[in-house]
Scaffold this motif. Sequence first.
Motif, PDB file in Angstrom:
ATOM      1  N   LEU A  74       0.823  -1.201   0.000  1.00  0.00           N
ATOM      2  CA  LEU A  74       0.000   0.000   0.000  1.00  0.00           C
ATOM      3  C   LEU A  74       0.862   1.258   0.000  1.00  0.00           C
ATOM      4  CD1 LEU A  74      -2.646  -1.046   2.680  1.00  0.00           C
ATOM      5  CD2 LEU A  74      -2.906  -1.044   0.178  1.00  0.00           C
ATOM      6  N   ALA A  75       0.523   2.195  -0.853  1.00  0.00           N
ATOM      7  CA  ALA A  75       1.239   3.469  -0.907  1.00  0.00           C
ATOM      8  C   ALA A  75       1.113   4.207   0.424  1.00  0.00           C
ATOM      9  CB  ALA A  75       0.706   4.317  -2.051  1.00  0.00           C
ATOM     10  N   ALA A  76      -0.025   4.076   1.079  1.00  0.00           N
ATOM     11  CA  ALA A  76      -0.248   4.766   2.351  1.00  0.00           C
ATOM     12  C   ALA A  76       0.715   4.286   3.435  1.00  0.00           C
ATOM     13  CB  ALA A  76      -1.690   4.582   2.807  1.00  0.00           C
ATOM     14  N   THR A  77       1.067   3.002   3.412  1.00  0.00           N
ATOM     15  CA  THR A  77       2.004   2.467   4.400  1.00  0.00           C
ATOM     16  C   THR A  77       3.382   3.090   4.201  1.00  0.00           C
ATOM     17  OG1 THR A  77       0.789   0.374   4.412  1.00  0.00           O
ATOM     18  CG2 THR A  77       3.001   0.343   5.358  1.00  0.00           C
ATOM     19  N   ALA A  78       3.829   3.158   2.953  1.00  0.00           N
ATOM     20  CA  ALA A  78       5.123   3.787   2.653  1.00  0.00           C
ATOM     21  C   ALA A  78       5.096   5.266   3.013  1.00  0.00           C
ATOM     22  CB  ALA A  78       5.477   3.593   1.185  1.00  0.00           C
ATOM     23  N   ALA A  79       4.005   5.944   2.712  1.00  0.00           N
ATOM     24  CA  ALA A  79       3.889   7.376   3.014  1.00  0.00           C
ATOM     25  C   ALA A  79       3.960   7.620   4.520  1.00  0.00           C
ATOM     26  CB  ALA A  79       2.588   7.928   2.439  1.00  0.00           C
ATOM     27  N   SER A  80       3.354   6.755   5.311  1.00  0.00           N
ATOM     28  CA  SER A  80       3.414   6.888   6.776  1.00  0.00           C
ATOM     29  C   SER A  80       4.840   6.714   7.275  1.00  0.00           C
ATOM     30  CB  SER A  80       2.510   5.860   7.452  1.00  0.00           C
ATOM     31  OG  SER A  80       1.171   6.133   7.175  1.00  0.00           O
ATOM     32  N   PHE A  81       5.557   5.746   6.704  1.00  0.00           N
ATOM     33  CA  PHE A  81       6.949   5.513   7.083  1.00  0.00           C
ATOM     34  C   PHE A  81       7.793   6.746   6.762  1.00  0.00           C
ATOM     35  CE2 PHE A  81      11.265   4.098   6.182  1.00  0.00           C
ATOM     36  CZ  PHE A  81      11.558   3.362   7.319  1.00  0.00           C
ATOM     37  N   VAL A  82       7.618   7.285   5.556  1.00  0.00           N
ATOM     38  CA  VAL A  82       8.368   8.475   5.136  1.00  0.00           C
ATOM     39  C   VAL A  82       8.045   9.647   6.056  1.00  0.00           C
ATOM     40  CG1 VAL A  82       8.623  10.198   3.308  1.00  0.00           C
ATOM     41  CG2 VAL A  82       8.653   7.761   2.748  1.00  0.00           C
ATOM     42  N   GLU A  83       6.788   9.798   6.411  1.00  0.00           N
ATOM     43  CA  GLU A  83       6.383  10.891   7.299  1.00  0.00           C
ATOM     44  C   GLU A  83       7.091  10.793   8.652  1.00  0.00           C
ATOM     45  OE1 GLU A  83       2.292  12.461   9.418  1.00  0.00           O
ATOM     46  OE2 GLU A  83       2.143  11.474   7.473  1.00  0.00           O
TER      47      GLU A  83
END
Length: 120
Positions: A74-83
């Motif tokens: 999921l793109a959202a999982t990667a985005a949360s990690f980056v955040e």
Amino acid sequence: MAKVIALLAAKTDEVRVTHWRLLQTYHPRWHIFGQFGPNGGFWVTPPLVFKDVRRLVAEAANGKRYRLIGEPGLAATAASFVECCATFDARLACTVDVTVELLDLRRRMVGDGSVDSPGM
């Protein structure tokens, strides 16, 4: 079939990454975010170069090889990690998910075999 893939990965010292996404940081360098190993946690690779886009195999500067297994996560999982990471290095806030670009390149390569594998 899963045993065959596991044996191939073990023989070549490749780290299997599932639920993966490809991220481009401010450097600009590419990194794989995903779950490392069958029981591993989510993390990100050092900067890498794709050695085989068709087989989704990349190599980090330290020589470690990574094989992307299955569909992207999921793109959202990667985005949360980056955040979370951007809390410590604000420059990471401009990280871009380039998973779609990798898959488009792979589709073109598998389709007619005419696209060279870029060093990324």
